[in-house]
Design a protein around this motif. Sequence first.
Motif, PDB file in Angstrom:
ATOM      1  N   ALA A 455       3.276  -1.163   0.602  1.00 41.57           N
ATOM      2  CA  ALA A 455       4.062  -0.244  -0.223  1.00 41.57           C
ATOM      3  C   ALA A 455       4.391  -0.847  -1.579  1.00 41.57           C
ATOM      4  N   VAL A 456       4.685  -2.132  -1.602  1.00 41.19           N
ATOM      5  CA  VAL A 456       5.153  -2.788  -2.828  1.00 41.19           C
ATOM      6  C   VAL A 456       3.992  -3.374  -3.628  1.00 41.19           C
ATOM      7  N   ALA A 457       3.101  -4.123  -2.968  1.00 43.84           N
ATOM      8  CA  ALA A 457       2.010  -4.806  -3.674  1.00 43.84           C
ATOM      9  C   ALA A 457       0.760  -3.936  -3.803  1.00 43.84           C
ATOM     10  N   ARG A 458       0.561  -3.027  -2.823  1.00 43.75           N
ATOM     11  CA  ARG A 458      -0.631  -2.168  -2.780  1.00 43.75           C
ATOM     12  C   ARG A 458      -1.912  -2.989  -2.937  1.00 43.75           C
ATOM     13  N   GLN A 459      -1.969  -4.061  -2.154  1.00 39.59           N
ATOM     14  CA  GLN A 459      -3.143  -4.931  -2.106  1.00 39.59           C
ATOM     15  C   GLN A 459      -3.460  -5.261  -0.658  1.00 39.59           C
ATOM     16  N   ASP A 460      -4.668  -5.754  -0.404  1.00 36.69           N
ATOM     17  CA  ASP A 460      -4.983  -6.257   0.925  1.00 36.69           C
ATOM     18  C   ASP A 460      -4.548  -7.717   1.028  1.00 36.69           C
ATOM     19  N   LEU A 461      -4.827  -8.344   2.153  1.00 36.67           N
ATOM     20  CA  LEU A 461      -4.328  -9.703   2.381  1.00 36.67           C
ATOM     21  C   LEU A 461      -5.068 -10.754   1.566  1.00 36.67           C
ATOM     22  N   GLU A 462      -6.121 -10.336   0.889  1.00 34.13           N
ATOM     23  CA  GLU A 462      -6.821 -11.241  -0.047  1.00 34.13           C
ATOM     24  C   GLU A 462      -6.414 -10.938  -1.490  1.00 34.13           C
ATOM     25  N   TYR A 464      -6.508  -8.176  -3.088  1.00 35.62           N
ATOM     26  CA  TYR A 464      -7.414  -7.240  -3.755  1.00 35.62           C
ATOM     27  C   TYR A 464      -6.795  -5.851  -3.703  1.00 35.62           C
ATOM     28  N   PRO A 465      -6.952  -5.060  -4.769  1.00 33.27           N
ATOM     29  CA  PRO A 465      -7.539  -5.408  -6.072  1.00 33.27           C
ATOM     30  C   PRO A 465      -6.525  -6.141  -6.951  1.00 33.27           C
ATOM     31  N   GLU A 466      -7.013  -6.855  -7.900  1.00 32.88           N
ATOM     32  CA  GLU A 466      -6.135  -7.567  -8.817  1.00 32.88           C
ATOM     33  C   GLU A 466      -5.215  -6.564  -9.514  1.00 32.88           C
ATOM     34  N   GLY A 467      -3.939  -6.822  -9.455  1.00 33.65           N
ATOM     35  CA  GLY A 467      -2.971  -5.925 -10.074  1.00 33.65           C
ATOM     36  C   GLY A 467      -2.520  -4.786  -9.185  1.00 33.65           C
ATOM     37  N   GLY A 468      -3.216  -4.575  -8.039  1.00 32.95           N
ATOM     38  CA  GLY A 468      -2.797  -3.558  -7.093  1.00 32.95           C
ATOM     39  C   GLY A 468      -3.516  -2.232  -7.270  1.00 32.95           C
ATOM     40  N   PHE A 469      -3.534  -1.423  -6.216  1.00 35.89           N
ATOM     41  CA  PHE A 469      -4.222  -0.140  -6.172  1.00 35.89           C
ATOM     42  C   PHE A 469      -3.287   0.974  -6.636  1.00 35.89           C
ATOM     43  N   GLN A 470      -3.633   1.611  -7.761  1.00 37.98           N
ATOM     44  CA  GLN A 470      -2.838   2.729  -8.298  1.00 37.98           C
ATOM     45  C   GLN A 470      -1.339   2.387  -8.290  1.00 37.98           C
ATOM     46  N   MET A 471      -0.987   1.337  -9.024  1.00 37.97           N
ATOM     47  CA  MET A 471       0.359   0.772  -8.965  1.00 37.97           C
ATOM     48  C   MET A 471       1.449   1.714  -9.486  1.00 37.97           C
ATOM     49  N   LYS A 472       1.096   2.774 -10.170  1.00 34.86           N
ATOM     50  CA  LYS A 472       2.114   3.732 -10.600  1.00 34.86           C
ATOM     51  C   LYS A 472       2.802   4.362  -9.394  1.00 34.86           C
ATOM     52  N   ASN A 473       2.193   4.260  -8.227  1.00 35.16           N
ATOM     53  CA  ASN A 473       2.779   4.838  -7.027  1.00 35.16           C
ATOM     54  C   ASN A 473       3.269   3.803  -6.033  1.00 35.16           C
ATOM     55  N   ALA A 474       3.447   2.554  -6.506  1.00 36.38           N
ATOM     56  CA  ALA A 474       4.066   1.529  -5.667  1.00 36.38           C
ATOM     57  C   ALA A 474       5.556   1.818  -5.518  1.00 36.38           C
ATOM     58  N   LEU A 475       6.128   1.376  -4.418  1.00 37.28           N
ATOM     59  CA  LEU A 475       7.568   1.477  -4.188  1.00 37.28           C
ATOM     60  C   LEU A 475       8.222   0.140  -4.479  1.00 37.28           C
ATOM     61  N   SER A 476       9.496   0.159  -4.819  1.00 38.73           N
ATOM     62  CA  SER A 476      10.246  -1.080  -4.992  1.00 38.73           C
ATOM     63  C   SER A 476      10.608  -1.646  -3.618  1.00 38.73           C
ATOM     64  N   ARG A 477      11.060  -2.891  -3.593  1.00 38.35           N
ATOM     65  CA  ARG A 477      11.462  -3.479  -2.303  1.00 38.35           C
ATOM     66  C   ARG A 477      12.646  -2.721  -1.702  1.00 38.35           C
ATOM     67  N   GLU A 478      13.601  -2.350  -2.523  1.00 35.15           N
ATOM     68  CA  GLU A 478      14.761  -1.623  -1.999  1.00 35.15           C
ATOM     69  C   GLU A 478      14.342  -0.274  -1.434  1.00 35.15           C
ATOM     70  N   GLU A 479      13.500   0.436  -2.142  1.00 34.18           N
ATOM     71  CA  GLU A 479      13.025   1.734  -1.652  1.00 34.18           C
ATOM     72  C   GLU A 479      12.263   1.584  -0.340  1.00 34.18           C
ATOM     73  N   THR A 480      11.464   0.523  -0.259  1.00 33.22           N
ATOM     74  CA  THR A 480      10.673   0.306   0.946  1.00 33.22           C
ATOM     75  C   THR A 480      11.557  -0.005   2.142  1.00 33.22           C
ATOM     76  N   LEU A 481      12.536  -0.883   1.967  1.00 32.64           N
ATOM     77  CA  LEU A 481      13.433  -1.200   3.081  1.00 32.64           C
ATOM     78  C   LEU A 481      14.218   0.038   3.513  1.00 32.64           C
ATOM     79  N   LYS A 482      14.633   0.850   2.562  1.00 35.27           N
ATOM     80  CA  LYS A 482      15.308   2.100   2.916  1.00 35.27           C
ATOM     81  C   LYS A 482      14.375   3.026   3.702  1.00 35.27           C
TER      82      LYS A 482
END
Length: 540
Positions: A455-462, A464-482
Motif C-alpha cells: 500500500a505504501v511502497a507499491r513495490q515488490d520485495l526486490e 521493483y519498479p524503481e520509485g513504485g508502481f503508480q505512486m499517485k495512488n499510494a497510501l500513507s502509513r497512517e492511512e494504511t494502519l487505519k
Amino acid sequence: MKNLLSLVSILIFLMSCNQKEEVDLIVYNANIYTVDAGFSKAGSFAVSNSKFIAVSDSTDIYEKYSAKKEMNADGKTIVPGLIDAHCHFYGLGLNQQVVDLVGTTSFQEIVDRVVAFQKENPSNFIQGRGWDQNDWEVKEFPTKDKLDELFPNTPIALERVDGHAYLVNQKALELAGITLDTQVEGGEIVKKDGKITGVLVDNPMGMVDEVIPKPNKATQIQALKDAERLCFNYGLTTVNDAGLHRPTIDLIDSLQKAGDLSIRVYAMVSNTKENLDHYLSKGIIKTNTLNVRSVKVYGDGALGSRGAALRAPYSDQEGHFGAMITPVDQIEALAERIASSEYQMNTHAIGDSANIVVLRAYNKALEGKEDRRWKVEHAQVISEQDFDYFENGIIPSIQPTHATSDMYWAEDRLGAERVQGAYAFKKLLNKAGTVALGTDFPVEQVSPFLTFYAAVARQDLEQYPEGGFQMKNALSREETLKGMTIWAAHSNFEENEKGSIEVGKFADFVLLSDDIMTIPIDDIPNLNSEQVFVGGVQVK
C-alpha cells in the motif's frame, strides 16, 4: 463517641483511597499507536474482563489499578489487533491439505509437485491450488495432456491462484459431465484446436465442484484451526471471510462457543438461494466473536485469467471482454432484496464493466437509506467517471498486494490508458473517506505486513519498479494502519468494539518486532508479530 465515629470514618476513607482495583493485565513501557480519532500514542493500558479499561501516556495507571499479570513491552510497538477485511479463512485452512502450487515457475514444476504429493498422500481425487501462468516463461494457459498421461484414472482439479480457474484432467471432466458441447454462461470452457484444454474459467468450475469429495467434519475443524494458527502468527485477530455457507458458519460458531476457536470472524454469506432465504429472514447474528450480517456476491471473474468483465476488449486478446458471473439483472434484483433487509451487500467487482454494474445497482437500491456501508470487494479497475459513486457511502474493500502481483502484466491486459484507473487506492480513499484493507488470502500471502508494504511502497520485495508502481495512488502509513484496523472495523459495523486501543473496546492488540510507522519502508515485510492478544488473552 462522636469523635470516635469521625476518626473511624476518616480511616475508612483513607483505606478506600489506598485500595486499587484489580485488573487482569497491565501493559507498560510500550510505544502504543492507539489508532483513535486523533491517532494518538500511549505508553500503557489496563485490561479487565477482555476489554481496555484505561489507556494512558504515562504510568499513572498504577495509581488506580493493580494487576494479576503485568507485561513490560520494553519500548516495543503495540498496535490494535489487525483485521483482514477480505480473505478466505476457511479456504486457507483447506489449502493446507492439497498440493501447494504457489510460486511454480513452469507447468512442468506443477506436474512434479502433483506427482510428489500423490506419492506421499495418496488420494482418490487430487486437488491443488496456486498456479499462475503469468509467472511462467510461456505465459499461456496449460493443457491437461500431461495430467491425462500420468493420471488417466484419478481425477485432478488444480485451482489457479486467484480461485477463478481450474486446470482439470479428462477423468475430472468425465465425472463432471463436461464435453465439447457443454455450454455454461458466466465463464469459459477453454478450447484449442477443437479440443477442451482442461482449463475452466469461473462458472464452469462449479460443475467440477459438484463431484469433488466433500471434507468430513474432522477435516473441516482441522482446516479452521490451521487457518487460525496461521492468522495469529501474523497478528490478525479478526478475519472477514468472503463467502461462507451455513454449515461452515454454524461450525465456526460452535467452535468459538466451545472455546476451541478464538479468532473473531466477520462472515460474508455466500450468495445462494438457501443461504439468503435463511439468513435474510433470520436477521443479523452477532456474538463477541462472530458477526453474520452481509452477503458475498460475485460480479465478474479475475483479471489474471481474463475473466474480469471489461467495457472494451482486453488489450492482449482481441474481441474478449471477460464475463459477468452473476448476470446484471440478478445483481440488480439482489441489491433490491438485500436493501430491504438489515444485511450488507459485498460484491466482487474487478473489471470496469462489472464495477459500474455494481455501483449503479447499489446507488438505486440504497436510495433514501442511510449508513448501509455496502462494499465493493476489490474495486480494481474503475472508469474515470465512475469514481464519484464512492462518495455515496459505498466502501472500497481493496487488497494492496493485488497491485504489486499484477503490475507486471496489468498494462498488457488493460492498455496504458485504462490501467490508470486500476488499483487506485488513494483516489478511492479520497472519494469514499475510508478504505478497508485485506489480502484475499490464499490468493495472496497471509502477511498483513506485505499488505502494508504494498500500500505504501507499491513495490515488490526486490524494490521493483524503481520509485513504485503508480505512486499517485499510494497510501500513507497512517492511512494504511487505519485501513487494517479502525476503518476495517467500521466497514463491519464494529468500530465501537474493536479497531483501536480505547477504553471499552476489546483488548485485541499486537506487539511488533519494530516500529511499523518509522522503520525504513523496505524493512516492513520483515516485521514479526511477537505477541498477539485477543480479548486480553495471549494467543501467540
